[in-house]
Design a protein around this motif. Structure first.
Motif, PDB file in Angstrom:
ATOM      1  N   ALA A 254      33.810 -26.134  63.126  1.00 12.39           N
ATOM      2  CA  ALA A 254      33.798 -25.871  61.698  1.00 12.39           C
ATOM      3  C   ALA A 254      33.685 -27.158  60.883  1.00 12.39           C
ATOM      4  CB  ALA A 254      35.062 -25.130  61.296  1.00 12.39           C
ATOM      5  N   HIS A 255      33.982 -28.301  61.500  1.00  8.35           N
ATOM      6  CA  HIS A 255      33.955 -29.559  60.778  1.00  8.35           C
ATOM      7  C   HIS A 255      32.648 -30.323  60.931  1.00  8.35           C
ATOM      8  CE1 HIS A 255      38.315 -28.776  61.235  1.00  8.35           C
ATOM      9  NE2 HIS A 255      38.268 -29.072  59.958  1.00  8.35           N
ATOM     10  N   HIS A 256      31.784 -29.929  61.829  1.00  7.58           N
ATOM     11  CA  HIS A 256      30.515 -30.643  61.954  1.00  7.58           C
ATOM     12  C   HIS A 256      29.634 -30.251  60.783  1.00  7.58           C
ATOM     13  CE1 HIS A 256      26.877 -32.393  63.425  1.00  7.58           C
ATOM     14  NE2 HIS A 256      27.601 -33.019  64.320  1.00  7.58           N
ATOM     15  N   PRO A 257      29.047 -31.231  60.070  1.00  8.01           N
ATOM     16  CA  PRO A 257      28.324 -30.922  58.836  1.00  8.01           C
ATOM     17  C   PRO A 257      27.127 -29.999  59.009  1.00  8.01           C
ATOM     18  CG  PRO A 257      28.001 -33.216  59.481  1.00  8.01           C
ATOM     19  CD  PRO A 257      29.059 -32.649  60.376  1.00  8.01           C
ATOM     20  N   LEU A 258      26.510 -29.966  60.157  1.00  7.43           N
ATOM     21  CA  LEU A 258      25.315 -29.146  60.325  1.00  7.43           C
ATOM     22  C   LEU A 258      25.627 -27.717  60.764  1.00  7.43           C
ATOM     23  CD1 LEU A 258      22.213 -29.195  60.228  1.00  7.43           C
ATOM     24  CD2 LEU A 258      22.248 -29.796  62.638  1.00  7.43           C
ATOM     25  N   LEU A 259      26.748 -27.502  61.430  1.00  9.07           N
ATOM     26  CA  LEU A 259      27.027 -26.176  61.991  1.00  9.07           C
ATOM     27  C   LEU A 259      27.104 -25.085  60.936  1.00  9.07           C
ATOM     28  CD1 LEU A 259      29.485 -27.001  64.888  1.00  9.07           C
ATOM     29  CD2 LEU A 259      27.076 -26.389  65.017  1.00  9.07           C
ATOM     30  N   SER A 260      27.542 -25.422  59.748  1.00  6.93           N
ATOM     31  CA  SER A 260      27.608 -24.398  58.707  1.00  6.93           C
ATOM     32  C   SER A 260      26.216 -23.910  58.321  1.00  6.93           C
ATOM     33  CB  SER A 260      28.338 -24.934  57.472  1.00  6.93           C
ATOM     34  OG  SER A 260      27.611 -26.021  56.921  1.00  6.93           O
ATOM     35  N   GLN A 261      25.194 -24.737  58.506  1.00  7.66           N
ATOM     36  CA  GLN A 261      23.826 -24.342  58.176  1.00  7.66           C
ATOM     37  C   GLN A 261      23.126 -23.651  59.341  1.00  7.66           C
ATOM     38  OE1 GLN A 261      21.482 -27.328  56.072  1.00  7.66           O
ATOM     39  NE2 GLN A 261      23.362 -28.476  55.733  1.00  7.66           N
ATOM     40  N   LEU A 262      23.610 -23.859  60.555  1.00  8.28           N
ATOM     41  CA  LEU A 262      22.947 -23.288  61.726  1.00  8.28           C
ATOM     42  C   LEU A 262      23.617 -22.028  62.245  1.00  8.28           C
ATOM     43  CD1 LEU A 262      21.988 -26.510  63.708  1.00  8.28           C
ATOM     44  CD2 LEU A 262      20.624 -25.202  62.075  1.00  8.28           C
ATOM     45  N   GLY A 263      24.667 -21.590  61.592  1.00 11.00           N
ATOM     46  CA  GLY A 263      25.288 -20.306  61.895  1.00 11.00           C
ATOM     47  C   GLY A 263      25.709 -20.096  63.321  1.00 11.00           C
ATOM     48  N   GLY A 264      24.825 -19.535  64.150  1.00  6.86           N
ATOM     49  CA  GLY A 264      25.178 -19.157  65.508  1.00  6.86           C
ATOM     50  C   GLY A 264      25.279 -20.301  66.502  1.00  6.86           C
ATOM     51  N   VAL A 265      24.945 -21.500  66.090  1.00  2.00           N
ATOM     52  CA  VAL A 265      25.141 -22.649  66.977  1.00  2.00           C
ATOM     53  C   VAL A 265      26.628 -22.938  66.987  1.00  2.00           C
ATOM     54  CG1 VAL A 265      24.711 -25.112  67.290  1.00  2.00           C
ATOM     55  CG2 VAL A 265      22.841 -23.598  66.615  1.00  2.00           C
ATOM     56  N   ARG A 266      27.216 -22.928  68.181  1.00  7.20           N
ATOM     57  CA  ARG A 266      28.662 -23.073  68.297  1.00  7.20           C
ATOM     58  C   ARG A 266      29.099 -24.464  68.726  1.00  7.20           C
ATOM     59  NH1 ARG A 266      28.836 -19.493  65.214  1.00  7.20           N
ATOM     60  NH2 ARG A 266      29.112 -17.341  65.790  1.00  7.20           N
ATOM     61  N   ARG A 267      28.174 -25.236  69.312  1.00  3.89           N
ATOM     62  CA  ARG A 267      28.581 -26.547  69.824  1.00  3.89           C
ATOM     63  C   ARG A 267      27.416 -27.511  69.742  1.00  3.89           C
ATOM     64  NH1 ARG A 267      28.262 -28.602  75.042  1.00  3.89           N
ATOM     65  NH2 ARG A 267      27.691 -26.574  75.840  1.00  3.89           N
ATOM     66  N   LEU A 268      27.709 -28.724  69.273  1.00  2.70           N
ATOM     67  CA  LEU A 268      26.761 -29.827  69.316  1.00  2.70           C
ATOM     68  C   LEU A 268      27.361 -30.897  70.205  1.00  2.70           C
ATOM     69  CD1 LEU A 268      25.636 -30.296  65.603  1.00  2.70           C
ATOM     70  CD2 LEU A 268      24.331 -29.292  67.470  1.00  2.70           C
ATOM     71  N   GLY A 269      26.637 -31.280  71.237  1.00  2.31           N
ATOM     72  CA  GLY A 269      27.107 -32.333  72.126  1.00  2.31           C
ATOM     73  C   GLY A 269      26.186 -33.531  72.057  1.00  2.31           C
ATOM     74  N   MET A 270      26.746 -34.705  71.779  1.00  8.06           N
ATOM     75  CA  MET A 270      25.930 -35.905  71.677  1.00  8.06           C
ATOM     76  C   MET A 270      25.315 -36.253  73.023  1.00  8.06           C
ATOM     77  SD  MET A 270      26.832 -39.697  70.263  1.00  8.06           S
ATOM     78  CE  MET A 270      27.362 -40.406  71.807  1.00  8.06           C
ATOM     79  N   GLU A 271      24.016 -36.563  73.005  1.00 12.49           N
ATOM     80  CA  GLU A 271      23.309 -36.935  74.230  1.00 12.49           C
ATOM     81  C   GLU A 271      22.922 -38.404  74.255  1.00 12.49           C
ATOM     82  OE1 GLU A 271      21.042 -33.060  75.802  1.00 12.49           O
ATOM     83  OE2 GLU A 271      19.983 -34.148  74.227  1.00 12.49           O
ATOM     84  N   SER A 272      22.416 -38.907  73.134  1.00 16.17           N
ATOM     85  CA  SER A 272      21.903 -40.265  73.107  1.00 16.17           C
ATOM     86  C   SER A 272      21.774 -40.700  71.659  1.00 16.17           C
ATOM     87  CB  SER A 272      20.533 -40.311  73.794  1.00 16.17           C
ATOM     88  OG  SER A 272      20.021 -41.622  73.826  1.00 16.17           O
ATOM     89  N   GLY A 273      21.462 -41.959  71.462  1.00 18.92           N
ATOM     90  CA  GLY A 273      21.257 -42.405  70.102  1.00 18.92           C
ATOM     91  C   GLY A 273      20.939 -43.880  69.985  1.00 18.92           C
ATOM     92  N   THR A 274      20.564 -44.249  68.807  1.00 19.76           N
ATOM     93  CA  THR A 274      20.312 -45.633  68.433  1.00 19.76           C
ATOM     94  C   THR A 274      20.947 -45.802  67.058  1.00 19.76           C
ATOM     95  OG1 THR A 274      18.264 -45.245  67.190  1.00 19.76           O
ATOM     96  CG2 THR A 274      18.052 -45.508  69.589  1.00 19.76           C
ATOM     97  N   PRO A 275      20.897 -47.002  66.480  1.00 14.37           N
ATOM     98  CA  PRO A 275      21.405 -47.116  65.112  1.00 14.37           C
ATOM     99  C   PRO A 275      20.629 -46.249  64.109  1.00 14.37           C
ATOM    100  CG  PRO A 275      21.334 -49.265  66.126  1.00 14.37           C
ATOM    101  CD  PRO A 275      20.646 -48.306  67.081  1.00 14.37           C
TER     102      PRO A 275
END
Length: 150
Positions: A60-81
Motif C-alpha cells: 500500500a505504500h509503494h507509489p505505483l501500486l495504487s495506480q496498477l490496482g491488481g499488482v500486489r508486489r514489486l520486487g527490485m531486480e536491477s538499477g543504475t543511478p
C-alpha cells in the motif's frame, strides 16, 4: 545473462565490485564457456538502499501500486543511478509486468533499458509526481487482462 556460441554476456547491476568479480568467476567455471563478457555495473550504494527500501515497503505504500490496482508486489531486480527495474506480480504470484522507475532527465534513455524475460504486450507511461520518478510499465499480459487487474 545471455549466451551465444560459448560466450556468456553478463549485464545488469550488482551491489559491489566483489559481486561483479564473483559473477564472472562463476560464469567462467560453467562447462563449455569459452569467454565471459562482463558488462555488469556496480550500483550506487545510496540508490540501491533507497530502491531496496521502496521495493520492500508494504504494497500500500509503494507509489505505483495504487495506480496498477491488481499488482500486489514489486520486487527490485536491477538499477543504475538513472533507472531502477522491478518485477511486478499479481495476487497469484505471476509476473505480469516489468516496471522501470526513471529519474528526471533519463527518459530519453528508455529505449536503452533493455528488457529480458517475457514478451511485451503493451507499454504504459506514468509521469513523475512531486519530483519522483517517471514510471514505464512493460506489460507481459494483454491490455484487457491488465485492465482487469486494476
Amino acid at each position: 545473462m545471455d549466451t551465444y556460441h560459448g560466450v556468456v554476456y553478463l549485464t545488469g547491476g550488482v551491489e559491489s565490485a566483489r559481486l561483479k568479480r564473483e559473477a564472472e568467476t562463476i560464469a567462467r567455471e560453467v562447462p563449455h564457456v569459452e569467454m565471459v563478457v562482463n558488462n555488469l555495473h556496480v550500483l550506487d550504494p545510496e540508490a540501491v538502499a533507497a530502491s531496496a527500501s521502496t521495493a520492500r515497503a508494504a504494497p500500500a505504500h509503494h507509489p505505483l501500486l495504487s495506480q496498477l490496482g491488481g499488482v500486489r508486489r514489486l520486487g527490485m531486480e536491477s538499477g543504475t543511478p538513472a533507472w531502477t527495474r522491478y518485477a511486478a506480480h499479481d495476487a497469484a504470484g505471476r509476473r505480469v509486468a516489468t516496471v522501470y522507475a526513471v529519474t528526471d532527465g533519463a527518459a530519453q534513455g528508455v529505449a536503452d533499458l533493455g528488457v529480458g524475460g517475457p514478451a511485451i504486450d503493451h507499454v504504459a507511461l506514468y509521469p513523475p509526481a512531486a519530483g519522483g520518478p517517471a514510471w514505464v510499465v512493460l506489460w507481459h499480459v494483454a491490455a484487457s487482462e491488465a485492465a482487469r487487474l486494476r
